[in-house]
Enzyme design. Structure first.
Site, PDB file in Angstrom:
ATOM      1  N   GLN B 125       0.811  -1.119  -0.015  1.00 28.23           N
ATOM      2  CA  GLN B 125      -0.114   0.029  -0.075  1.00 28.23           C
ATOM      3  C   GLN B 125       0.944   1.313   0.046  1.00 28.23           C
ATOM      4  OE1 GLN B 125      -2.091   0.347   3.673  1.00 28.23           O
ATOM      5  NE2 GLN B 125      -3.256   2.099   3.097  1.00 28.23           N
ATOM      6  N   GLY B 126       0.818   2.128  -1.206  1.00 28.75           N
ATOM      7  CA  GLY B 126       1.694   3.025  -1.019  1.00 28.75           C
ATOM      8  C   GLY B 126       0.987   4.297  -1.214  1.00 28.75           C
ATOM      9  N   SER B 160       4.935  -1.159   3.758  1.00 35.83           N
ATOM     10  CA  SER B 160       4.954  -2.476   4.372  1.00 35.83           C
ATOM     11  C   SER B 160       5.011  -3.479   3.142  1.00 35.83           C
ATOM     12  CB  SER B 160       3.997  -2.896   5.381  1.00 35.83           C
ATOM     13  OG  SER B 160       4.007  -1.866   6.416  1.00 35.83           O
ATOM     14  N   GLU B 243      -9.738  -1.658   5.650  1.00 32.35           N
ATOM     15  CA  GLU B 243      -8.615  -1.951   6.782  1.00 32.35           C
ATOM     16  C   GLU B 243      -9.134  -2.234   8.071  1.00 32.35           C
ATOM     17  OE1 GLU B 243      -5.698   1.356   6.977  1.00 32.35           O
ATOM     18  OE2 GLU B 243      -4.057  -0.363   7.135  1.00 32.35           O
ATOM     19  N   ASN B 367      -2.742   7.772  16.362  1.00 35.18           N
ATOM     20  CA  ASN B 367      -3.792   7.795  17.400  1.00 35.18           C
ATOM     21  C   ASN B 367      -4.318   9.450  17.552  1.00 35.18           C
ATOM     22  OD1 ASN B 367      -3.340   5.019  17.217  1.00 35.18           O
ATOM     23  ND2 ASN B 367      -3.420   4.929  19.861  1.00 35.18           N
ATOM     24  N   GLU B 368      -3.235  10.216  17.530  1.00 34.61           N
ATOM     25  CA  GLU B 368      -3.739  11.616  17.564  1.00 34.61           C
ATOM     26  C   GLU B 368      -4.714  11.907  16.209  1.00 34.61           C
ATOM     27  OE1 GLU B 368      -0.562  10.431  17.431  1.00 34.61           O
ATOM     28  OE2 GLU B 368      -0.426  10.678  19.583  1.00 34.61           O
TER      29      GLU B 368
HETATM   30  C1  FAD Z   1       5.368  -0.238  11.151  1.00 38.66           C
HETATM   31  C2  FAD Z   1       4.874   0.622  10.170  1.00 38.66           C
HETATM   32  C3  FAD Z   1       4.162   0.311   8.797  1.00 38.66           C
HETATM   33  C4  FAD Z   1       3.814   1.194   7.804  1.00 38.66           C
HETATM   34  N1  FAD Z   1       3.202   0.754   6.686  1.00 38.66           N
HETATM   35  C5  FAD Z   1       2.960   1.700   5.726  1.00 38.66           C
HETATM   36  C6  FAD Z   1       2.348   1.039   4.495  1.00 38.66           C
HETATM   37  O1  FAD Z   1       2.309  -0.065   4.063  1.00 38.66           O
HETATM   38  N2  FAD Z   1       1.730   1.914   3.717  1.00 38.66           N
HETATM   39  C7  FAD Z   1       1.987   3.351   3.911  1.00 38.66           C
HETATM   40  O2  FAD Z   1       1.502   4.262   2.986  1.00 38.66           O
HETATM   41  N3  FAD Z   1       2.393   3.794   5.153  1.00 38.66           N
HETATM   42  C8  FAD Z   1       2.807   3.028   6.219  1.00 38.66           C
HETATM   43  N4  FAD Z   1       3.117   3.510   7.043  1.00 38.66           N
HETATM   44  C9  FAD Z   1       3.444   4.888   7.455  1.00 38.66           C
HETATM   45  C10 FAD Z   1       2.097   5.510   8.411  1.00 38.66           C
HETATM   46  O3  FAD Z   1       1.219   5.591   7.802  1.00 38.66           O
HETATM   47  C11 FAD Z   1       2.684   6.917   8.763  1.00 38.66           C
HETATM   48  O4  FAD Z   1       3.860   6.763   9.626  1.00 38.66           O
HETATM   49  C12 FAD Z   1       1.806   7.652   9.543  1.00 38.66           C
HETATM   50  O5  FAD Z   1       0.617   7.971   9.003  1.00 38.66           O
HETATM   51  C13 FAD Z   1       2.205   8.774  10.042  1.00 38.66           C
HETATM   52  O6  FAD Z   1       2.896   9.748   9.093  1.00 38.66           O
HETATM   53  P1  FAD Z   1       4.291  10.150   9.687  1.00 38.66           P
HETATM   54  O7  FAD Z   1       5.128   8.936   9.979  1.00 38.66           O
HETATM   55  O8  FAD Z   1       4.839  11.122   8.566  1.00 38.66           O
HETATM   56  O9  FAD Z   1       4.258  10.905  10.925  1.00 38.66           O
HETATM   57  P2  FAD Z   1       3.699  12.434  10.966  1.00 38.66           P
HETATM   58  O10 FAD Z   1       2.470  12.862  10.119  1.00 38.66           O
HETATM   59  O11 FAD Z   1       5.065  13.496  10.663  1.00 38.66           O
HETATM   60  O12 FAD Z   1       3.386  12.686  12.564  1.00 38.66           O
HETATM   61  C14 FAD Z   1       4.598  12.956  13.647  1.00 38.66           C
HETATM   62  C15 FAD Z   1       3.691  13.036  14.808  1.00 38.66           C
HETATM   63  O13 FAD Z   1       2.774  14.182  14.611  1.00 38.66           O
HETATM   64  C16 FAD Z   1       1.504  13.828  15.009  1.00 38.66           C
HETATM   65  N5  FAD Z   1       0.639  14.645  14.175  1.00 38.66           N
HETATM   66  C17 FAD Z   1       0.570  14.945  12.882  1.00 38.66           C
HETATM   67  N6  FAD Z   1      -0.468  15.608  12.458  1.00 38.66           N
HETATM   68  C18 FAD Z   1      -1.066  15.862  13.648  1.00 38.66           C
HETATM   69  C19 FAD Z   1      -2.474  16.729  13.797  1.00 38.66           C
HETATM   70  N7  FAD Z   1      -3.107  17.228  12.526  1.00 38.66           N
HETATM   71  N8  FAD Z   1      -2.856  16.593  14.733  1.00 38.66           N
HETATM   72  C20 FAD Z   1      -2.107  16.082  16.038  1.00 38.66           C
HETATM   73  N9  FAD Z   1      -0.930  15.465  15.770  1.00 38.66           N
HETATM   74  C21 FAD Z   1      -0.481  15.644  14.616  1.00 38.66           C
HETATM   75  C22 FAD Z   1       1.462  12.350  14.787  1.00 38.66           C
HETATM   76  O14 FAD Z   1       0.193  11.949  15.287  1.00 38.66           O
HETATM   77  C23 FAD Z   1       2.554  12.025  15.043  1.00 38.66           C
HETATM   78  O15 FAD Z   1       2.597  11.766  16.729  1.00 38.66           O
HETATM   79  C24 FAD Z   1       3.891   2.477   8.149  1.00 38.66           C
HETATM   80  C25 FAD Z   1       4.287   2.927   9.291  1.00 38.66           C
HETATM   81  C26 FAD Z   1       4.790   2.165  10.445  1.00 38.66           C
HETATM   82  C27 FAD Z   1       5.280   2.663  11.556  1.00 38.66           C
END
Ligand code: FAD
Lengths: 337, 386
Positions: B125-126, B160, B243, B367-368
């Site tokens: 899933q990209g 993933s 999902e 979770n946020e």
């Molecule tokens: C093990 C694992 C597997 C994954 N697999 C996939 C996959 O297969 N495909 C895919 O597309 N993605 C995947 N992901 C990515 C995942 O979906 C993202 O990490 C996630 O959506 C958060 O984005 P980010 O990492 O850019 O964090 P950010 O968005 O930068 O967030 C950083 C922090 O800021 C907080 N934050 C951001 N915006 C807000 C807001 N508006 N209000 C309050 N807090 C906020 C977040 O909650 C977090 O605590 C995976 C991640 C992990 C850890």
């Protein structure tokens, strides 16, 4: 397997909500605080008229013959409006105790009167428990040592105990129990009644918490600071989102415990303890967040919020606190000690 | 409320249990993030498919069993009880396949669904990109028309299973200028081609479970657009609902974990500590609450109510999983530091499960973000700085 409320159960919830909101709006609870929580006979008659007092009473005694799930649905609604009357005891524990003992005389005498609202019966499950509305009761069902005793007003003295929640009218009961004949009740049936007490309290707590959450959402949506509604601040939003999760997680747990107490008592005993432990802890959290999100106005006696805050605190500990019930889980999981 | 199982449900349980007892490999398969492990799991998945168990929740017309949520939960309970191998094509079965059923053309359904069931084609899933995580709609990987199809340029990250996948379900930008949610399109992208480079990333649990994926003019035929061009946001949101619908039997895993904690505590020296016992009892309470909740979810028919409960489920489940493994660490005491964890319980998988749990509050929408959604869409609070 169907682990949600069915249409009939939802209809009952709708009916109970409508009747209770009509019969017990916040100003009525305020009045009850002023008059010391005296039994409001008109309100009680209204509940009886809508068949809400005999939910668990068998049909042949004038009740609805419904189960404990329906009963918890009703009690959640009673908690939502912080009903002053002890619906849990009079419309739940009293009939359950009378049905748990074998004597037809007690059933014939009390069950139809309880269902129709003509009789008002108080309950004491454990020595030392304070008894609600003892002054209005035609009889008190006292449980001691695997037996039930039915006390008449002449058998006892009732001493009023002032309470923080002034719409909870509680009494200390003094009586010479040896003067009243015991009626034996099987121990597992008494355990089931104790579990019903914990479960019904959990259900009322869910109603209290849900109402606190609703009121708080309304308040933070209207109250403005820094040029915007305080409910638009994320710190407030996340605190309230957490409360929503807690309230929603309580409900199916309470329903399932109700179902199990009617179908598989051993599982039901455990499930009722789980429900009360969880609902008490959840209620404590929601209670805290609700006051915090109201700010200073929530701390004012004149504001209605504390009607819910204080009922919540009473019920959190009634029939076992979160810690009490967790301790029982420890004993069950680690029976060696 | 009726917690008894119907005769049909009991028969389904017996059939599932009988089959699993007979077929689950006695020895654990090699780890899934190795080439050897993928092959072994693929063979297992084909066996499952042959028995009709690959996708219980898929409609029969697409090769599934058309089972309701309760039967799916029964399957997951039994699957766990039998200690059967970890599922392989999880994203295809749970999220991408159902999205193709919702939005795909007849050709797309014929072309893609069968190979998902047999695991001939694995999917990833990209969505996430280096600059677009929670703020997904800001994504920049773009697809430009080129002859009979598109050319994709950009980068996905944290993808993933990408290392072994041959296809990606990718959300990309097809137009800019208007509202940013409006210019996105869902593409079914073949990964085995020039113009795609997959670089595995090692996770905190030690596995190279996710990867970064670079696109440099990768080709995608027009026929691989899912849904309408510039309507990808709607497809993505619908996919996320699928999902959340897949985990109906997760509670069985958690209840099993807590039962295991109880057993470990009964044996361990530290296990008689009343503080620790109280923590375990609280976990027992929480897993019972979660089971009741998930059984309710399995019984709910109304779409709106399901969506409302899904955010709650994600929050509760991820935090519960973290608590379970924090308590397990506490129970293990100094041992929890050891990396040679074969004898630390949890089927020799303690450290991986511990660290994987730590990710659960981040993936599938942090979770946020779930709390923001509950606050504004469920509680109706005014939108603000979130
Ligand atoms: C093990 C694992 C597997 C994954 N697999 C996939 C996959 O297969 N495909 C895919 O597309 N993605 C995947 N992901 C990515 C995942 O979906 C993202 O990490 C996630 O959506 C958060 O984005 P980010 O990492 O850019 O964090 P950010 O968005 O930068 O967030 C950083 C922090 O800021 C907080 N934050 C951001 N915006 C807000 C807001 N508006 N209000 C309050 N807090 C906020 C977040 O909650 C977090 O605590 C995976 C991640 C992990 C850890």
């Amino acid at each position: 397997m169907f682990a949600d409320l069915n249409d009939d159960q939802r209809a009952l919830r709708g009916l109970a909500r409508e009747v209770l909101e009509g019969a017990c709006p916040a100003p009525a609870v305020r009045r009850s605080w002023q008059d010391g929580g005296e039994l409001d006979r008109a309100r009680w008659a209204q509940l009886a008229g809508s068949d809400l007092l005999g939910v668990t009473v068998p049909e042949r005694f004038g009740g609805l013959s419904l189960g404990s799930v329906e009963w918890t649905v009703l009690l959640e609604e009673a908690g939502r409006v912080v009903l002053p009357e002890p619906l849990l005891e009079v419309a739940g524990l009293a009939p359950a105790l009378i049905l748990a003992q074998a004597g037809d005389d007690l059933r014939d005498r009390w069950l139809p009167a309880l269902a129709s609202g003509k009789a008002f019966v108080a309950v004491q499950l454990r020595p030392g428990d304070l008894v609600a509305h003892l002054d209005s009761a035609q009889a008190v069902l006292v449980v001691r040592d695997d037996a039930l005793r039915v006390l008449e007003p002449a058998d006892l003295t009732a001493t009023r105990v002032p309470t923080v929640d002034r719409s909870r009218r509680l009494f200390r009961l003094d009586a010479d129990l040896t003067a009243v004949a015991p009626r034996p009740v099987p121990r597992d049936r008494l355990r089931r009644v104790a579990a019903l007490a914990a479960l019904g309290t959990a259900a009322m707590l869910v109603g209290v918490s849900a109402a606190l959450l609703d009121r708080t959402v309304r308040h933070v949506s209207q109250r403005r600071q820094f040029g915007r509604a305080v409910g638009s601040f994320q710190a407030i939003q996340h605190a309230l989102a957490n409360c929503h999760v807690l309230v929603e997680m309580c409900r199916p747990t309470v329903w399932q415990a109700g179902y199990l107490l009617d179908h598989n008592v051993d599982a039901g005993l455990a499930a009722a303890g789980v429900a009360k432990a969880y609902a008490s802890a959840a209620a404590s959290h929601v209670n805290d967040v609700a006051l915090q999100c109201h700010g200073g106005i929530g701390f004012a006696w004149e504001h209605d919020l504390h009607l819910w805050l204080k009922r919540g605190k009473s019920l959190e500990r009634a029939y076992g606190s979160a810690d009490d019930h967790r301790r029982q889980v420890v004993t069950r999981l680690f029976p060696d000690e | 409320m009726d917690l008894s199982y119907t005769e049909d449900e009991q028969r389904a349980r017996q059939r599932i249990r009988g089959w699993l007892d007979e077929h689950v490999p006695a020895e654990p398969l090699p780890a899934q993030h190795t080439a050897e492990g993928v092959e072994a799991h693929r063979r297992w998945e084909r066996l499952l498919h042959g028995a009709g168990f690959a996708a219980l929740h898929w409609p029969r017309e697409y090769g599934g069993a058309g089972a309701d949520a309760v039967t799916q939960a029964i399957f997951q309970e039994e699957y766990l009880r039998a200690r059967a191998p970890r599922r392989l094509n999880r994203l295809a079965l749970g999220l991408i396949g159902p999205s193709i059923m919702d939005f795909g053309t007849a050709d797309q359904k014929r072309r893609f669904l069968p190979a998902m069931l047999t695991c001939d084609e694995l999917w990833c899933q990209g969505f996430s990109e280096p600059e677009s995580g929670s703020d997904l709609a800001s994504l920049r990987t773009r697809a430009e028309p080129d002859g009979d199809g598109y050319r994709v340029t950009g980068q996905k990250v944290w993808t993933s299973l990408a290392a072994f996948a041959s296809w990606m379900f990718a959300l990309v930008r097809t137009s800019s200028g208007g509202k940013r949610h409006d210019g996105l399109t869902m593409l079914l992208v073949p990964l085995r081609q020039d113009g795609v480079v997959v670089r595995p990333i090692r996770q905190l649990d030690g596995e190279a479970g996710f990867a970064e994926v670079f696109f440099d003019g990768a080709k995608v035929p027009k026929s691989h657009v899912l849904g309408a061009v510039d309507d990808g946001w709607r497809v993505a949101l619908a996919a996320l609902v699928h999902e959340r619908a897949t985990g109906v039997g997760n509670y069985a895993q958690f209840s099993d974990d807590v039962a295991q904690l109880v057993r470990l505590a009964r044996d361990a020296e530290r296990g008689s500590d009343p503080v620790l016992r109280s923590r375990i009892a609280q976990l027992f309470i929480d897993t019972e609450v979660f089971r009741a909740h998930m059984q309710r979810v399995a019984s709910v028919r109304h779409e709106g109510e399901l969506a409302r409960l899904a955010n709650i489920t994600k929050l509760f489940w991820s935090e519960l999983e973290t608590r379970i493994f924090e308590t397990a660490s506490e129970l293990l005491g100094a041992e929890a530091e050891r990396a040679d964890h074969g004898d630390l319980g949890f089927s020799g998988d303690f450290q991986r499960r511990y660290w994987h749990a730590r990710a659960s509050k981040i993936y599938a929408g942090t979770n946020e973000i779930q709390r923001n959604v509950i606050a504004t869409r469920v509680l109706g609070l005014p939108r603000g700085d979130g």
